[in-house]
Design a protein around this motif. Sequence first.
Motif, PDB file in Angstrom:
ATOM      1  N   LEU C  87      56.947  50.847  23.400  1.00  0.00           N
ATOM      2  CA  LEU C  87      58.088  50.891  22.841  1.00  0.00           C
ATOM      3  C   LEU C  87      58.124  52.224  23.452  1.00  0.00           C
ATOM      4  O   LEU C  87      56.848  53.198  23.205  1.00  0.00           O
ATOM      5  CB  LEU C  87      57.627  51.270  21.025  1.00  0.00           C
ATOM      6  CG  LEU C  87      59.071  52.090  20.558  1.00  0.00           C
ATOM      7  CD1 LEU C  87      59.238  50.973  19.146  1.00  0.00           C
ATOM      8  CD2 LEU C  87      59.039  53.242  20.141  1.00  0.00           C
ATOM      9  N   ASP C  88      59.584  52.662  23.329  1.00  0.00           N
ATOM     10  CA  ASP C  88      59.481  53.950  24.896  1.00  0.00           C
ATOM     11  C   ASP C  88      61.111  55.097  23.963  1.00  0.00           C
ATOM     12  O   ASP C  88      62.737  53.760  24.316  1.00  0.00           O
ATOM     13  CB  ASP C  88      59.612  53.052  26.463  1.00  0.00           C
ATOM     14  CG  ASP C  88      59.491  54.375  27.052  1.00  0.00           C
ATOM     15  OD1 ASP C  88      59.917  56.028  26.521  1.00  0.00           O
ATOM     16  OD2 ASP C  88      60.106  54.335  28.866  1.00  0.00           O
ATOM     17  N   PHE C  89      60.949  55.651  23.849  1.00  0.00           N
ATOM     18  CA  PHE C  89      62.300  56.282  23.512  1.00  0.00           C
ATOM     19  C   PHE C  89      63.311  56.319  24.878  1.00  0.00           C
ATOM     20  O   PHE C  89      64.529  56.405  24.877  1.00  0.00           O
ATOM     21  CB  PHE C  89      62.119  57.617  22.820  1.00  0.00           C
ATOM     22  CG  PHE C  89      62.933  58.981  22.766  1.00  0.00           C
ATOM     23  CD1 PHE C  89      63.565  58.367  21.729  1.00  0.00           C
ATOM     24  CD2 PHE C  89      63.284  59.680  23.811  1.00  0.00           C
ATOM     25  CE1 PHE C  89      64.775  59.646  21.758  1.00  0.00           C
ATOM     26  CE2 PHE C  89      64.133  60.804  23.983  1.00  0.00           C
ATOM     27  CZ  PHE C  89      65.270  60.581  22.490  1.00  0.00           C
ATOM     28  N   GLN C  90      62.811  56.620  25.649  1.00  0.00           N
ATOM     29  CA  GLN C  90      63.587  56.280  27.017  1.00  0.00           C
ATOM     30  C   GLN C  90      63.865  54.876  27.416  1.00  0.00           C
ATOM     31  O   GLN C  90      65.474  55.427  27.932  1.00  0.00           O
ATOM     32  CB  GLN C  90      62.765  56.776  28.839  1.00  0.00           C
ATOM     33  CG  GLN C  90      61.773  57.678  28.385  1.00  0.00           C
ATOM     34  CD  GLN C  90      62.318  59.418  27.796  1.00  0.00           C
ATOM     35  OE1 GLN C  90      63.180  59.228  28.233  1.00  0.00           O
ATOM     36  NE2 GLN C  90      61.962  59.892  27.700  1.00  0.00           N
ATOM     37  N   CYS C  91      64.021  54.297  26.057  1.00  0.00           N
ATOM     38  CA  CYS C  91      65.026  52.826  26.816  1.00  0.00           C
ATOM     39  C   CYS C  91      66.115  52.832  25.187  1.00  0.00           C
ATOM     40  O   CYS C  91      67.139  52.493  25.514  1.00  0.00           O
ATOM     41  CB  CYS C  91      63.942  51.460  25.861  1.00  0.00           C
ATOM     42  SG  CYS C  91      62.788  51.437  27.482  1.00  0.00           S
ATOM     43  N   TRP C 125      67.054  42.641  16.540  1.00  0.00           N
ATOM     44  CA  TRP C 125      67.716  44.070  16.071  1.00  0.00           C
ATOM     45  C   TRP C 125      67.196  45.576  16.140  1.00  0.00           C
ATOM     46  O   TRP C 125      66.597  45.321  15.199  1.00  0.00           O
ATOM     47  CB  TRP C 125      68.853  44.643  15.975  1.00  0.00           C
ATOM     48  CG  TRP C 125      70.031  42.920  16.115  1.00  0.00           C
ATOM     49  CD1 TRP C 125      70.058  42.283  17.563  1.00  0.00           C
ATOM     50  CD2 TRP C 125      71.651  43.088  15.705  1.00  0.00           C
ATOM     51  NE1 TRP C 125      71.380  41.622  17.780  1.00  0.00           N
ATOM     52  CE2 TRP C 125      72.138  41.847  16.434  1.00  0.00           C
ATOM     53  CE3 TRP C 125      72.167  43.288  14.213  1.00  0.00           C
ATOM     54  CZ2 TRP C 125      73.763  41.315  16.227  1.00  0.00           C
ATOM     55  CZ3 TRP C 125      73.419  42.198  14.669  1.00  0.00           C
ATOM     56  CH2 TRP C 125      73.678  41.601  15.064  1.00  0.00           C
ATOM     57  N   ILE C 126      67.239  46.583  16.923  1.00  0.00           N
ATOM     58  CA  ILE C 126      66.600  47.842  16.282  1.00  0.00           C
ATOM     59  C   ILE C 126      67.984  48.540  15.709  1.00  0.00           C
ATOM     60  O   ILE C 126      68.679  48.411  15.252  1.00  0.00           O
ATOM     61  CB  ILE C 126      66.344  48.317  17.260  1.00  0.00           C
ATOM     62  CG1 ILE C 126      65.923  47.984  18.483  1.00  0.00           C
ATOM     63  CG2 ILE C 126      65.641  50.371  16.946  1.00  0.00           C
ATOM     64  CD1 ILE C 126      65.665  48.664  20.005  1.00  0.00           C
ATOM     65  N   ASN C 144      60.542  41.094  15.918  1.00  0.00           N
ATOM     66  CA  ASN C 144      60.274  40.287  16.716  1.00  0.00           C
ATOM     67  C   ASN C 144      58.753  41.067  17.186  1.00  0.00           C
ATOM     68  O   ASN C 144      57.996  40.618  17.676  1.00  0.00           O
ATOM     69  CB  ASN C 144      60.465  39.348  17.776  1.00  0.00           C
ATOM     70  CG  ASN C 144      61.945  37.742  16.823  1.00  0.00           C
ATOM     71  OD1 ASN C 144      61.318  37.270  15.424  1.00  0.00           O
ATOM     72  ND2 ASN C 144      62.793  37.711  17.295  1.00  0.00           N
ATOM     73  N   GLN C 145      59.330  42.105  17.801  1.00  0.00           N
ATOM     74  CA  GLN C 145      58.400  42.818  18.162  1.00  0.00           C
ATOM     75  C   GLN C 145      57.100  43.726  17.763  1.00  0.00           C
ATOM     76  O   GLN C 145      56.486  43.478  17.286  1.00  0.00           O
ATOM     77  CB  GLN C 145      58.963  44.436  19.158  1.00  0.00           C
ATOM     78  CG  GLN C 145      57.968  45.347  20.023  1.00  0.00           C
ATOM     79  CD  GLN C 145      58.589  45.953  20.583  1.00  0.00           C
ATOM     80  OE1 GLN C 145      59.666  46.491  20.005  1.00  0.00           O
ATOM     81  NE2 GLN C 145      58.204  46.202  21.948  1.00  0.00           N
ATOM     82  N   GLN C 150      49.712  43.340  18.126  1.00  0.00           N
ATOM     83  CA  GLN C 150      48.224  42.461  17.559  1.00  0.00           C
ATOM     84  C   GLN C 150      47.320  43.761  16.852  1.00  0.00           C
ATOM     85  O   GLN C 150      47.637  45.268  17.195  1.00  0.00           O
ATOM     86  CB  GLN C 150      47.040  42.243  19.282  1.00  0.00           C
ATOM     87  CG  GLN C 150      48.190  41.354  19.907  1.00  0.00           C
ATOM     88  CD  GLN C 150      48.384  40.219  19.575  1.00  0.00           C
ATOM     89  OE1 GLN C 150      46.949  39.562  19.485  1.00  0.00           O
ATOM     90  NE2 GLN C 150      49.227  39.127  19.584  1.00  0.00           N
ATOM     91  N   ASP C 151      46.495  43.056  16.747  1.00  0.00           N
ATOM     92  CA  ASP C 151      45.237  43.929  16.128  1.00  0.00           C
ATOM     93  C   ASP C 151      45.131  45.043  17.013  1.00  0.00           C
ATOM     94  O   ASP C 151      45.068  45.029  17.828  1.00  0.00           O
ATOM     95  CB  ASP C 151      44.176  43.612  14.952  1.00  0.00           C
ATOM     96  CG  ASP C 151      44.540  43.025  13.762  1.00  0.00           C
ATOM     97  OD1 ASP C 151      46.082  43.716  12.999  1.00  0.00           O
ATOM     98  OD2 ASP C 151      44.020  42.374  12.680  1.00  0.00           O
ATOM     99  N   GLY C 152      44.471  46.520  16.277  1.00  0.00           N
ATOM    100  CA  GLY C 152      43.858  47.478  17.607  1.00  0.00           C
ATOM    101  C   GLY C 152      44.511  48.691  17.026  1.00  0.00           C
ATOM    102  O   GLY C 152      45.578  49.556  16.131  1.00  0.00           O
TER     103      GLY C 152
END
Lengths: 445, 445, 445
Positions: C87-91, C125-126, C144-145, C150-152
């Motif tokens: 996940l990227d704030f720049q996007c 949608w975000i 969906n994202q 995954q766990d971790g």
Amino acid sequence: MGILKEFESRDRERIGEDLHRFATELYPICRSITGDGIRQTLERIHRRIPIQFSDVPTGMEVFDWTVPKEWNISDAYIKDSNGTRILDFQCSNLHVVNYSIPVHATISLAELKPHLFTIPERPDWIPYRTSYYKETWGFCMSHNQMLALQDGDYEVCIDSRLADGNLTYAECYLPGVSADEVLISTHACHPSLANDNLSGLAVATALAEILAEREHHYSYRFLFLPGTIGAITWLSRNRDMVGRIRNGLVLTGLGDAGGFHYKKSRQGNAEVDKAMAHILRQQNGPFDILEFSPYGYDERQYCSPGFNLPVGCLMRSVWGTFPEYHTSADNLDFIRPAQLAASLRTCVALIDVLENNRTYQNLNPFCEPQLGKRNLYRSGGGVAIGPEINARLWVLNCSDGKHSLLDIAELSGISFSSISAAADILCESGLLVAAAGDRVVTKAS
Amino acid sequence: MGILKEFESRDRERIGEDLHRFATELYPICRSITGDGIRQTLERIHRRIPIQFSDVPTGMEVFDWTVPKEWNISDAYIKDSNGTRILDFQCSNLHVVNYSIPVHATISLAELKPHLFTIPERPDWIPYRTSYYKETWGFCMSHNQMLALQDGDYEVCIDSRLADGNLTYAECYLPGVSADEVLISTHACHPSLANDNLSGLAVATALAEILAEREHHYSYRFLFLPGTIGAITWLSRNRDMVGRIRNGLVLTGLGDAGGFHYKKSRQGNAEVDKAMAHILRQQNGPFDILEFSPYGYDERQYCSPGFNLPVGCLMRSVWGTFPEYHTSADNLDFIRPAQLAASLRTCVALIDVLENNRTYQNLNPFCEPQLGKRNLYRSGGGVAIGPEINARLWVLNCSDGKHSLLDIAELSGISFSSISAAADILCESGLLVAAAGDRVVTKAS
Amino acid sequence: MGILKEFESRDRERIGEDLHRFATELYPICRSITGDGIRQTLERIHRRIPIQFSDVPTGMEVFDWTVPKEWNISDAYIKDSNGTRILDFQCSNLHVVNYSIPVHATISLAELKPHLFTIPERPDWIPYRTSYYKETWGFCMSHNQMLALQDGDYEVCIDSRLADGNLTYAECYLPGVSADEVLISTHACHPSLANDNLSGLAVATALAEILAEREHHYSYRFLFLPGTIGAITWLSRNRDMVGRIRNGLVLTGLGDAGGFHYKKSRQGNAEVDKAMAHILRQQNGPFDILEFSPYGYDERQYCSPGFNLPVGCLMRSVWGTFPEYHTSADNLDFIRPAQLAASLRTCVALIDVLENNRTYQNLNPFCEPQLGKRNLYRSGGGVAIGPEINARLWVLNCSDGKHSLLDIAELSGISFSSISAAADILCESGLLVAAAGDRVVTKAS
């Protein structure tokens, strides 16, 4: 007997025939806003009701307007090259553009055409056209006739006179107990058009005849005058007395088969507005109440902002919304006796309301008075009260000096005549008196 | 806990059964506008709530009326030529025209018939008839029974007494913080008719029981009185204090299966009118709001023009619109426990509104106050606010000293209880105070 | 040339493209209620219209509120255990909960999840989330994202600064003949959301550009400010001058495909309310007029009871009623050039009405003036008058000093522009003058 009840007791069919006969008598006359035609018309009305004539000379300034020259016409025609009258004023006074200046010339069809008026959508009808304030001349004919015109020269003749003279109008003033007035205004300037406005002239004349035979609270003033310039002239000469006008009505288009249309006064909630709405709701048959608008008949003048008089307009079909309007098809067949009689009935019902619309004070305002001991109630319990007793309860409950009988009729949904009858009985019983301010009589001067 | 919330927490089924049981207890008594029957009825009410009795002697003038003689009855019958009671007052007190003078005679069927009342359209039912102000006598029976009567002589007996005595009514006065009053009025004069008006008596009594158990802002005055003459008598004797009445309600016909009907006071926009309309809109189920009319129950007197009190009338089916009205079919089966309980609930909801309908002033009128820092708002953005926060915003925005909570409920479409809860929270938070003029307490004298 | 006529003469398609281009230019900036993002936005507006910036320091008390710390952000991301930015704030600047405090940590999925916000119903949608007044941090992503995580352990980083600074807003003041003001307010605090409210910013800026090029009666004040706290701050600092505001409009959500919605001011019948209703009725296309409610945009503050300013709100689709609201789907495709241009046209039409809505006095109030002699009427009788003459009759009849041109437009059902044109011609003809009290100019200070 009340004016409406008396009217209802008469033979309605005969009333209708009388109205139609009077329209028939007036039909052939070539009227205009001035001249012998309108004077002859007013003379015929004078044979039936007392009227006073006023002559106002050409050139007199009446507010923003000037009384125009007087127009008269003897004959008019178009002859073809054979000398045959192919158009003859003697057949229909609609053939000449009303207020045409005199002309006598032989001209080509091309020169004639700009002076011809027809209705392409109604190719058999002759239109009605006027040119009061722009000096010109013209002929009206059926579209089919115009299409059949052959090239060639035509002799055109309009034997009219446009000269200094008078504008003539008539008033029928019927004094009542009070100098407060009800104004009834009709235009008398249209030539052979039956609905617009021989119907209005006939109904107004008959209404004046009815009122002349009886006592009444209000003074009634009937105006028979040329449209627009006549109303403006009358207002100009009577500016100081219009404050006496408590209610007024312009009458027009009362003979056709359409439902009633009442156009409200500019005030919108004047007594005449409420009364007419009540009457139309109580009557059977279609009707519509129209908001005030500044285009129309002489209510335009009475309701101009400087006067803002409580004057509405009663019609059947609204001007301009039916094809016969301002054509030769607005003839004596277009108006029917039964429709004229029903229109007169509506006017009589209005006057019945206005004459009887009083405001009372309940003398026993604390709790109901005991109607039973006055024989004004049913005797035994358990049976619902009848409509007469209900009307009495309404009148008693609302007679606080603030509600007129018409207000009570509207609140209760009961007819004005039932409410008025209840008030009469309660007055006789000593339970009701006229409220302070009700019918403060302005003495007739 | 609020009065409505407390009511809602109780067992509704049991409430309904209690109401029906009380109606059942009162059903057999032969009531009239005077006499032992109405006194026994008021005594039964007295066992449940504190009431004060008033006796007004025959002949006392009350406004336009006079208190009538007192009527009592022991027995009545018609016997056939065999001496058999073919009609027996002991079976149904509806059999005798209420207020019948005494009679004991043997007469022919032809002589009897003018004294018999039936309902041809409902041949098995006995009608209810009265003759308070015209001295006569009569019997009511089923139409089928009348048709079966054979020619011959009949012994008729009405063992009644019409003599000087008293008109008796009862008041239950429950003082509140303020001497301003809410008036609840019910007629207690009808004999064995369940909906009209044992339902009203039962609901009013239960409402008084609920109010007697708690503190309240208004003082409540419950009137149990004979219809018409009772209300007139009470008003006549309390003329100077009616100015204290801020809201009032006549209760009748509250047990049948019909939807609620609220008839507005003559004022039309009194607080009780707006409150009842709001409650009925918020409740599930059919209802109708009726404009004031001068025929009906004792709102006729409270809303006479000299008083014009803010008193409406709550009913289910409207009198005269259902066939059982004023017949023997208006019996204990016609009223149902659940319907009585729902009627009581509506009355409690009204009182909940009246008690809590205050007018506030927003102490932070410039911009919204920051609800978040007081934990009165959602914490994060992006999610719509909930109905509770919305109610708070409405109360803050409209609390300008001109809108009552009821006004705000109507403007917002939110229930009064939610609006009132929002106001409570905002008051606690110091954001709202009572507006100047809100609840200026008239001290109880 | 009138402002609306001039606007109509321009290339509408090009206007729409310019509006969309400006929204596109502003789209990538990460705005919030404070910080560099909103300042950069205001600078871009400054390139087009003259504006004045105001900086209000953190901690300043503004009515019940306090100016918050300034928020700025450089970067933000979530990295998976491989060090990949998932996940990227720049996007998308929506990925970070607006006003998140700084965080840099490696945490388990379970620890991360309470900080994640998604829209399960719109899994691609975000969402857009804020937390201005509660210090916390969070990320927004597609549902969906989130489901795919995954766990971790995850490295979360928000490189933001929440520190004392300033709240910045901008005003564009365009002085007119009068110091009386029209207020146009838009919120400039939302990040990459196109309809909410780059559409409002673009339309308001273009409207100011148009007004800056011409003379006007009113002074216009455009506010570009952070929602809620910005309006509160501005009102707090301009409390004494708000009395000059004669009309106002909040602009938001003007680019989507929905019909117009105009939410009335709290006054409900302010000139702006009547003018906007008239314009929407005259325009083609669906629209709805909403009653005032206290939830919404900054009209909440302008219409708080202490101010009660005549400020409404113009939108297309209403916030919260369309799925794209406050999500990444409110993007540059969601707003269309033609819709933006039509919104601007509606604003221009409003200003055209406000600028020209005068009140006149008919100088010939007694009867109609003779329009014919002034060439303001048809020349010949028999043909119905056209709409232009009808408009003149309406203006003359209603110009009694009590009806504004907008009132006359509403009474007559004629468009304001036709009524206004009629008034201009009648003024030129000397038949009409400004009424006493019309446009008493408050001198600009």
